[in-house]
Design an enzyme around this catalytic site. Structure first.
Site, PDB file in Angstrom:
ATOM      1  N   HIS A 192      30.159 -10.456 -35.120  1.00  0.00           N
ATOM      2  CA  HIS A 192      28.660 -10.142 -35.224  1.00  0.00           C
ATOM      3  C   HIS A 192      27.403 -10.363 -34.372  1.00  0.00           C
ATOM      4  CE1 HIS A 192      24.671 -10.548 -38.112  1.00  0.00           C
ATOM      5  NE2 HIS A 192      25.096  -9.425 -38.169  1.00  0.00           N
ATOM      6  N   GLU A 249      30.508  -6.201 -33.200  1.00  0.00           N
ATOM      7  CA  GLU A 249      29.290  -5.230 -34.077  1.00  0.00           C
ATOM      8  C   GLU A 249      27.851  -5.384 -33.110  1.00  0.00           C
ATOM      9  OE1 GLU A 249      25.697  -5.351 -36.922  1.00  0.00           O
ATOM     10  OE2 GLU A 249      26.475  -6.688 -35.515  1.00  0.00           O
ATOM     11  N   ASP A 258      23.840  -4.106 -32.936  1.00  0.00           N
ATOM     12  CA  ASP A 258      22.650  -3.214 -33.515  1.00  0.00           C
ATOM     13  C   ASP A 258      21.788  -2.315 -32.380  1.00  0.00           C
ATOM     14  OD1 ASP A 258      22.389  -4.503 -36.161  1.00  0.00           O
ATOM     15  OD2 ASP A 258      22.118  -6.306 -34.997  1.00  0.00           O
ATOM     16  N   HIS A 277      18.439  -6.509 -32.410  1.00  0.00           N
ATOM     17  CA  HIS A 277      18.433  -6.629 -33.628  1.00  0.00           C
ATOM     18  C   HIS A 277      17.000  -6.221 -34.271  1.00  0.00           C
ATOM     19  CE1 HIS A 277      17.994  -8.323 -37.859  1.00  0.00           C
ATOM     20  NE2 HIS A 277      19.145  -7.833 -37.978  1.00  0.00           N
ATOM     21  N   GLU A 291      25.481  -0.309 -35.425  1.00  0.00           N
ATOM     22  CA  GLU A 291      24.625  -0.293 -36.309  1.00  0.00           C
ATOM     23  C   GLU A 291      23.233   0.626 -35.916  1.00  0.00           C
ATOM     24  OE1 GLU A 291      23.301  -3.429 -38.682  1.00  0.00           O
ATOM     25  OE2 GLU A 291      21.592  -2.369 -39.561  1.00  0.00           O
TER      26      GLU A 291
END
Ligand code: G3P
Ligand code: CA
Length: 263
Positions: free
Chosen positions: A9, A36, A38, A51, A123
């Site tokens: 993450h 992962e 953002d 993020h 994301e």
């Protein structure tokens, strides 16, 4: 594979500053199945891995990411806020990969050249002043890398996700072959675990939701969906989601997670 996939993450973000190249290279070294990130759009249309809406927590800059150009963001320090010891780079001082902004373009390159198959969860963050342009830019970039149609022989498999149902719908329309995750921090009214909307096949509930709705993961899986849960850092949470039979675990700490899974 007989165990769930392990995704780092924001990189190995417990040990190193989130979303830095150093955090991603560490996750790849540790054997994470995927990573992962953002993404947000800069004022001049570049996708960058950050993020928060604002720069304040993870850099020495201030204000919204979206009002800065890439060149402005590249002058900031995205590493020194982190409590972990900085990565030394000989006499040169701190390793740049620990400090600098990471663009999605650069992350795609790093993951593609990892030397083994790696998955990337991207994301898109909303609300954004750029709205649909976030997904448009993302699909254009993925297209340039040949990643909008998954190929089993390609070393990089991309999956795109969002909490915004509208954003996921846009992605389904722009790149129908790309796998998508609908992230869930609560149960939207009318959501039926037996049939996710717009042909989405992966649900991404947070731990709090999974705990408060213990039948959710089994119901999603019984209906043929996959389930990726975030953010699983504690051993007791890991035991819980393993018992539920999730397909993916998103964690800040891939190394101890993998050790426990292999254990
Ligand atoms: O991977 C999903 C998870 O990252 C969603 O929450 O706030 O960490 O982006 P957040
Ligand atoms: Ca995220």
């Amino acid at each position: 594979m007989g165990r769930p996939l392990v995704f780092a993450h924001r990189g190995s973000s417990y040990d190193l500053p989130e979303h830095t190249l150093a955090a991603y290279l560490r996750a790849l070294d540790e054997g994470a199945d995927g990573v992962e990130c953002d993404v947000r759009l800069t004022r001049d249309g570049h996708l960058v891995c950050v993020h928060d809406r604002r720069l304040d927590r993870t850099s020495n800059g201030h204000g919204p990411v979206s009002t800065r150009t890439l060149a402005e963001l590249e002058r900031l320090d995205f590493g020194s806020w982190h409590p972990g010891p900085p990565l030394a780079d000989g006499d040169e001082g701190v390793d740049e990969s620990y400090l600098r902004l990471l663009t999605l373009d650069r992350l795609l390159e790093a993951v593609r050249t990892a030397g083994r198959p790696v998955r990337l969860l991207i994301e898109t963050k909303h609300p954004s002043r750029y709205g649909r342009h976030v997904e448009r830019r993302l699909v254009t970039l993925l297209d340039r890398h040949g990643l909008t149609v998954p190929r089993p022989d390609h070393p990089l498999q991309v999956t795109v996700m969002s909490f915004s149902l509208l954003a996921v719908r846009r992605l389904r329309a722009l790149a129908p072959a790309l796998p998508t995750v609908l992230l869930l921090d609560r149960l939207p009214r009318g959501l039926r675990p037996s049939r996710l909307p717009f042909g989405i096949q992966i649900a991404g509930p947070g731990l709090a939701l999974v705990r408060s709705h213990p039948t959710l993961v089994p119901a999603l899986r019984a209906a043929g969906n996959q389930v990726y849960v975030w953010t699983v850092n504690d051993p007791s949470d890991l035991d819980l989601v393993l018992a539920m039979g999730v397909d993916g675990i998103i964690t800040d700490r891939p190394a101890p997670t993998l050790t426990r899974l292999h254990g």
